[in-house]
Design a protein around this motif. Structure first.
Motif, mmCIF file in Angstrom:
data_model
loop_
_atom_site.group_PDB
_atom_site.id
_atom_site.type_symbol
_atom_site.label_atom_id
_atom_site.label_comp_id
_atom_site.label_asym_id
_atom_site.label_seq_id
_atom_site.Cartn_x
_atom_site.Cartn_y
_atom_site.Cartn_z
ATOM 1 N N VAL A 104 0.813 -1.228 0.000
ATOM 2 C CA VAL A 104 0.000 0.000 0.000
ATOM 3 C C VAL A 104 0.847 1.280 0.000
ATOM 4 O O VAL A 104 0.498 2.246 -0.684
ATOM 5 C CB VAL A 104 -0.989 0.018 1.201
ATOM 6 C CG1 VAL A 104 -2.053 -1.065 1.041
ATOM 7 C CG2 VAL A 104 -0.276 -0.131 2.523
ATOM 8 N N GLN A 105 1.973 1.260 0.700
ATOM 9 C CA GLN A 105 2.830 2.457 0.730
ATOM 10 C C GLN A 105 3.374 2.751 -0.659
ATOM 11 O O GLN A 105 3.378 3.897 -1.118
ATOM 12 C CB GLN A 105 4.036 2.251 1.642
ATOM 13 C CG GLN A 105 3.741 1.760 3.040
ATOM 14 C CD GLN A 105 5.053 1.338 3.707
ATOM 15 O OE1 GLN A 105 5.880 2.171 4.036
ATOM 16 N NE2 GLN A 105 5.243 0.046 3.910
ATOM 17 N N THR A 124 -8.582 -11.571 1.674
ATOM 18 C CA THR A 124 -9.397 -12.747 2.020
ATOM 19 C C THR A 124 -10.707 -12.259 2.644
ATOM 20 O O THR A 124 -10.844 -11.072 2.922
ATOM 21 C CB THR A 124 -8.671 -13.623 3.064
ATOM 22 O OG1 THR A 124 -8.299 -12.762 4.167
ATOM 23 C CG2 THR A 124 -7.424 -14.262 2.500
ATOM 24 N N LYS A 125 -11.639 -13.204 2.907
ATOM 25 C CA LYS A 125 -12.927 -12.736 3.435
ATOM 26 C C LYS A 125 -12.820 -12.298 4.896
ATOM 27 O O LYS A 125 -13.606 -11.484 5.345
ATOM 28 C CB LYS A 125 -14.036 -13.756 3.209
ATOM 29 C CG LYS A 125 -13.956 -15.040 4.001
ATOM 30 C CD LYS A 125 -15.223 -15.864 3.724
ATOM 31 C CE LYS A 125 -15.336 -17.071 4.615
ATOM 32 N NZ LYS A 125 -14.285 -18.070 4.392
ATOM 33 N N ASN A 126 -11.824 -12.794 5.622
ATOM 34 C CA ASN A 126 -11.594 -12.318 6.992
ATOM 35 C C ASN A 126 -10.162 -12.639 7.448
ATOM 36 O O ASN A 126 -9.402 -13.281 6.736
ATOM 37 C CB ASN A 126 -12.620 -12.916 7.970
ATOM 38 C CG ASN A 126 -12.642 -14.435 7.895
ATOM 39 O OD1 ASN A 126 -11.606 -15.069 7.771
ATOM 40 N ND2 ASN A 126 -13.839 -15.018 7.961
ATOM 41 N N ARG A 127 -9.851 -12.210 8.663
ATOM 42 C CA ARG A 127 -8.497 -12.356 9.201
ATOM 43 C C ARG A 127 -8.126 -13.824 9.418
ATOM 44 O O ARG A 127 -6.996 -14.250 9.167
ATOM 45 C CB ARG A 127 -8.398 -11.572 10.518
ATOM 46 C CG ARG A 127 -7.024 -11.577 11.154
ATOM 47 C CD ARG A 127 -7.059 -10.880 12.483
ATOM 48 N NE ARG A 127 -5.733 -10.764 13.066
ATOM 49 C CZ ARG A 127 -5.155 -11.700 13.803
ATOM 50 N NH1 ARG A 127 -5.786 -12.826 14.067
ATOM 51 N NH2 ARG A 127 -3.947 -11.505 14.296
ATOM 52 N N ASN A 151 0.333 -6.322 10.031
ATOM 53 C CA ASN A 151 0.475 -5.449 8.865
ATOM 54 C C ASN A 151 -0.791 -5.477 8.002
ATOM 55 O O ASN A 151 -1.199 -4.456 7.461
ATOM 56 C CB ASN A 151 1.688 -5.908 8.053
ATOM 57 C CG ASN A 151 2.262 -4.782 7.240
ATOM 58 O OD1 ASN A 151 2.516 -3.709 7.774
ATOM 59 N ND2 ASN A 151 2.425 -5.002 5.963
ATOM 60 N N ALA A 152 -1.410 -6.669 7.921
ATOM 61 C CA ALA A 152 -2.619 -6.818 7.099
ATOM 62 C C ALA A 152 -3.714 -5.876 7.601
ATOM 63 O O ALA A 152 -4.412 -5.241 6.808
ATOM 64 C CB ALA A 152 -3.106 -8.260 7.139
ATOM 65 N N ALA A 153 -3.844 -5.773 8.930
ATOM 66 C CA ALA A 153 -4.888 -4.904 9.506
ATOM 67 C C ALA A 153 -4.653 -3.451 9.099
ATOM 68 O O ALA A 153 -5.603 -2.714 8.820
ATOM 69 C CB ALA A 153 -4.896 -5.053 11.023
ATOM 70 N N THR A 157 -6.817 -0.695 5.834
ATOM 71 C CA THR A 157 -7.343 0.675 5.968
ATOM 72 C C THR A 157 -7.143 1.493 4.673
ATOM 73 O O THR A 157 -7.663 2.585 4.558
ATOM 74 C CB THR A 157 -6.691 1.432 7.151
ATOM 75 O OG1 THR A 157 -5.294 1.605 6.855
ATOM 76 C CG2 THR A 157 -6.852 0.698 8.463
ATOM 77 N N TYR A 158 -6.396 0.927 3.714
ATOM 78 C CA TYR A 158 -6.156 1.634 2.449
ATOM 79 C C TYR A 158 -7.132 1.209 1.350
ATOM 80 O O TYR A 158 -7.034 1.681 0.213
ATOM 81 C CB TYR A 158 -4.729 1.374 1.950
ATOM 82 C CG TYR A 158 -3.665 2.100 2.729
ATOM 83 C CD1 TYR A 158 -3.090 3.273 2.228
ATOM 84 C CD2 TYR A 158 -3.213 1.611 3.952
ATOM 85 C CE1 TYR A 158 -2.107 3.934 2.932
ATOM 86 C CE2 TYR A 158 -2.224 2.272 4.669
ATOM 87 C CZ TYR A 158 -1.680 3.422 4.153
ATOM 88 O OH TYR A 158 -0.702 4.075 4.850
#
Ligand code: 5GP
Length: 204
Positions: A104-105, A124-127, A151-153, A157-158
């Motif tokens: 994302v960066q 994916t559909k969830n964590r 990092n995924a969390a 947010t992006y």
């Protein structure tokens, strides 16, 4: 004709299936090409230097930053990753649909420089699903998996900075969606000099 290729950026948490999707896109889209990044991370089993990544040490990477080699670069999970500007220009000149697997960066930097880039966030559909995939991959230590989940969390947010969102729950469905997006991206009207394009069209 001065029509050029196009950029297709794919981001999303590692383990979401980006590599498998990209492999299929490269097989199924004739003019697609992969932007091979440079990284300081350790080579994983089965990875080939120059195919998956250009593997370098930190010193060389820092030197390349100084020399302005990269269109974008970022520190992801403690390792450096960067996209070679020269390589991108060459592939665009050849009329390729250039597929970039960047974080994302990196995308935030690239977005400012290449406004016409098409972008997709793949997740994916969830964590829990992501954790299972990372565990099954057996390529990272427990600490690394925790780091990737954390990092995924942040990466999630992006999501709304991207043009498209694809949820990789069923692989076939996700691939079909990605193929639609990739085909549309390669048909995008990216002409550097419109007047010249029309002039050539009339003359020919
Ligand atoms: P992995 O180590 O799993 O191959 O990749 C880790 C993360 O680095 C992924 O999210 C991937 O998208 C990102 N990445 C790979 N190449 C590049 C690059 O050239 N630039 C940036 N900014 N990120 C990259």
């Amino acid at each position: 004709m001065n029509a050029k290729g196009a950029l297709l950026v794919i981001s999303g948490p590692s383990g979401a299936g980006k590599s498998s999707i990209i492999r299929e896109l490269l097989k199924q889209i004739p003019n697609a090409a992969f932007s091979v990044s440079t990284t300081t991370r350790q080579k994983r089993e089965g990875e080939v230097d120059g195919v998956n990544y250009h593997f370098v040490d930190k010193k060389s990477f820092k030197q390349e930053i100084k020399e302005g080699t990269f269109l974008e670069w970022a520190n992801v999970h403690g390792n450096f990753y960067g996209t070679s500007l020269k390589q991108i220009i060459k592939m665009l000149d050849e009329g390729k649909l250039v597929i970039l697997d960047i974080d994302v960066q990196g995308y935030m930097l690239l977005k400012e420089k290449v406004k016409s880039a098409t972008s997709v966030f793949l997740t994916t559909k969830n964590r829990d699903d992501l954790k299972t995939r990372l565990l099954l991959r057996e390529s990272d230590s427990k600490e690394m998996i925790e780091k990737r989940l954390e990092n995924a969390a942040v990466e999630m947010t992006y999501i709304n900075r991207y043009k498209y969102l694809v949820i990789n729950d069923d692989f076939k469905t996700a691939l079909a969606q990605m193929l639609n997006i990739a085909r549309a991206a390669s048909n995008k009207c990216v002409i550097t000099d419109v007047d010249k394009f029309i002039e050539d069209w009339i003359k020919s």
